[in-house]
Design a protein around this motif. Structure first.
Motif, mmCIF file in Angstrom:
data_model
loop_
_atom_site.group_PDB
_atom_site.id
_atom_site.type_symbol
_atom_site.label_atom_id
_atom_site.label_comp_id
_atom_site.label_asym_id
_atom_site.label_seq_id
_atom_site.Cartn_x
_atom_site.Cartn_y
_atom_site.Cartn_z
ATOM 1 N N VAL A 290 4.943 -8.066 6.103
ATOM 2 C CA VAL A 290 4.021 -8.324 4.985
ATOM 3 C C VAL A 290 4.172 -7.247 3.915
ATOM 4 O O VAL A 290 4.234 -7.537 2.711
ATOM 5 C CB VAL A 290 2.563 -8.387 5.482
ATOM 6 C CG1 VAL A 290 1.591 -8.378 4.306
ATOM 7 C CG2 VAL A 290 2.341 -9.628 6.334
ATOM 8 N N ALA A 291 4.230 -5.984 4.348
ATOM 9 C CA ALA A 291 4.392 -4.885 3.395
ATOM 10 C C ALA A 291 5.704 -5.009 2.630
ATOM 11 O O ALA A 291 5.760 -4.769 1.411
ATOM 12 C CB ALA A 291 4.322 -3.546 4.126
ATOM 13 N N THR B 156 -1.688 -9.020 -6.050
ATOM 14 C CA THR B 156 -0.644 -8.844 -5.042
ATOM 15 C C THR B 156 -1.051 -7.844 -3.952
ATOM 16 O O THR B 156 -0.998 -8.156 -2.755
ATOM 17 C CB THR B 156 0.676 -8.393 -5.695
ATOM 18 O OG1 THR B 156 1.113 -9.390 -6.617
ATOM 19 C CG2 THR B 156 1.752 -8.181 -4.638
ATOM 20 N N LEU B 157 -1.457 -6.653 -4.335
ATOM 21 C CA LEU B 157 -1.790 -5.643 -3.333
ATOM 22 C C LEU B 157 -3.082 -5.958 -2.580
ATOM 23 O O LEU B 157 -3.121 -5.808 -1.342
ATOM 24 C CB LEU B 157 -1.852 -4.258 -3.976
ATOM 25 C CG LEU B 157 -0.498 -3.607 -4.259
ATOM 26 C CD1 LEU B 157 -0.671 -2.271 -4.970
ATOM 27 C CD2 LEU B 157 0.274 -3.403 -2.965
ATOM 28 N N SER C 255 -2.244 -8.591 -0.126
ATOM 29 C CA SER C 255 -1.382 -8.024 0.902
ATOM 30 C C SER C 255 -2.198 -7.241 1.918
ATOM 31 O O SER C 255 -1.936 -7.307 3.130
ATOM 32 C CB SER C 255 -0.335 -7.119 0.270
ATOM 33 O OG SER C 255 0.452 -6.478 1.247
ATOM 34 N N THR D 44 5.457 -7.685 0.101
ATOM 35 C CA THR D 44 4.665 -7.211 -1.037
ATOM 36 C C THR D 44 5.546 -6.527 -2.069
ATOM 37 O O THR D 44 5.390 -6.734 -3.282
ATOM 38 C CB THR D 44 3.581 -6.231 -0.550
ATOM 39 O OG1 THR D 44 2.770 -6.878 0.427
ATOM 40 C CG2 THR D 44 2.714 -5.767 -1.704
ATOM 41 N N LEU E 138 -2.797 0.364 1.047
ATOM 42 C CA LEU E 138 -2.402 -0.595 0.012
ATOM 43 C C LEU E 138 -3.528 -0.815 -0.991
ATOM 44 O O LEU E 138 -3.304 -0.837 -2.210
ATOM 45 C CB LEU E 138 -2.000 -1.917 0.653
ATOM 46 C CG LEU E 138 -0.761 -1.903 1.552
ATOM 47 C CD1 LEU E 138 -0.568 -3.254 2.212
ATOM 48 C CD2 LEU E 138 0.477 -1.502 0.771
#
Length: 397
Positions: free
Chosen positions: A367-368, A342-343, A346, A371, A322
């Motif tokens: 979680v992924a 965001t990433l 995450s 995202t 990520l």
């Protein structure tokens, strides 16, 4: 395909509808064997509680896989003429890849690179001939660049052969030196002349290889779950791992292909860091599958590691994937603090899932997935508002 020999001249960077060829797809497919071998050795090392040895060994053998693919991919983007000599040279390189794959286990476990180096030698003979052929059809700085590539390949391959005669104690240090020299070859060769790689084509080729490593992750995870079910009645323990792993792979695919990366690659200044940085994307993408296998083995009592270590085998490569995709891809197209964070946030949240017990993989998958959802919502919110009503002079009916 040209049935007779034709001069090898550079292709146009502005060529329309440039896409991967069946030969390139076949070339990529053969790397599945090498990736699977590297992943299998990583699983064994992690499951036995040797993460340091496993990660280092995996990094070394995966570098060889990635760099062999890189060498062919960028050359083909600039000079693919698809005649008989070109096809034969490419098939020889494929044979070298398979020989390298056969030597992965020895290189990983015993630091014995003999078979792997022989595989590289086979690949390099064919690729050097390709660059010399390209030089024969070029003039001026383009010819000089092609000759630099050919010379660089010969010098570096001599370094790999010398590696076989080095004492075991310094073999990995010598590996790092030769690997650094390999990375310098394109930088030196392209100085003063940029080979005419095609941005759209290169981005597609990298995307296809990303699909291969993610596909290898799905395959490895499926085999691990099936094997566990054949030997144990552990469905309750395995379902969260399988579901979380699938969510992670789906999200990884979605996130990687969310931006039109070809718009960013306008010169070597952007392309070289982007191309080199993908070793982390490819390596971490394939390592996710190895991690899921470790998590499965732990769930059925076959891995000699703690719950946290088994969880980290999945969460660490997922977080690295990520973060690297953000660094190489997404940040160039994100607007505003929320989109940019965001990433990275995450990735931190995925790492935090390491301490979530037996449901860590499932939580990491959630979680992924979140995202992706957040990224889509922010992208929609950031778009300009559509004009209200029909354009002037146009009937709404």
């Amino acid at each position: 395909m040209a049935l007779v020999y034709v001069p090898m001249t550079a292709r146009s960077r502005d060529e329309d509808h440039r896409a991967a060829t069946p030969l390139e797809l076949f070339f990529d497919l053969c790397f599945v064997v090498a990736i699977a071998q590297a992943g299998a050795r990583l699983v064994h090392a992690l499951a036995e509680g040797h993460p340091g040895t496993g990660v280092i060994g995996y990094a070394f053998v995966f570098f060889g896989v990635w760099w062999a693919w890189m060498n062919f991919t960028w050359f083909a983007s600039a000079y693919d003429c698809d005649d008989v000599p070109y096809r034969i040279a490419t098939l020889v390189q494929i044979a070298g890849v398979l020989v390298y794959a056969a030597g992965v286990s020895r290189a990983f476990d015993q630091n014995d690179w003999t078979v792997a180096v022989i595989g590289y030698l086979i690949m390099r003979v064919a690729l050097t001939a390709q660059w010399l052929r390209a030089a024969s059809g070029e003039t001026g700085t383009a010819r000089t660049a092609a000759l630099k590539y050919a010379a660089g390949l010969v010098v570096c391959q001599a370094g790999w052969v010398a590696l076989l005669f080095a004492p075991d104690g310094i073999r990995r240090w010598l590996f790092l030196i030769v690997a650094a020299a390999e990375l310098l070859v394109p930088v030196v060769a392209e100085h003063g002349h940029q080979t005419p790689w095609h941005a759209h084509h290169i981005v597609e080729r990298y995307g296809l290889f990303t699909i291969i490593v993610l596909g290898e992750t799905i395959a490895a995870s499926t085999v691990a779950v099936r094997s566990a079910l054949d030997e144990h009645e552990a469905l309750g323990e395995l379902l969260p791992i399988a579901a979380g792993g699938l969510l992670i792979v789906f999200a990884a695919w979605w996130i990687y292909f969310a931006v039109p990366m070809h718009e960013h690659l306008t010169s070597n200044r952007e392309a070289i860091p982007w191309g080199y940085g993908h070793v982390l994307i490819f390596g971490s993408g394939a390592a996710i599958g190895a991690g899921i296998e470790v998590a499965v083995e732990h769930a059925v009592g076959k891995a000699h590691v703690s719950q946290v270590a088994a969880n980290a085998a999945v969460t660490v490569p997922t977080a690295l994937f990520l973060l690297t995709v953000w660094l190489l891809h997404s940040r160039h197209f994100k607007r505003g603090v929320a989109q940019q964070l965001t990433l990275p946030l995450s990735a931190l949240a995925v790492l935090a899932c390491t301490w979530a017990g037996p449901y860590a993989v499932l939580y990491a998958g959630l979680v992924a997935t979140a995202t992706v959802v957040v990224g889509m919502a922010l992208a929609v919110r950031g778009r300009p508002a559509a004009p209200v009503g029909p354009p002037e002079g146009v009937s709404p009916y």
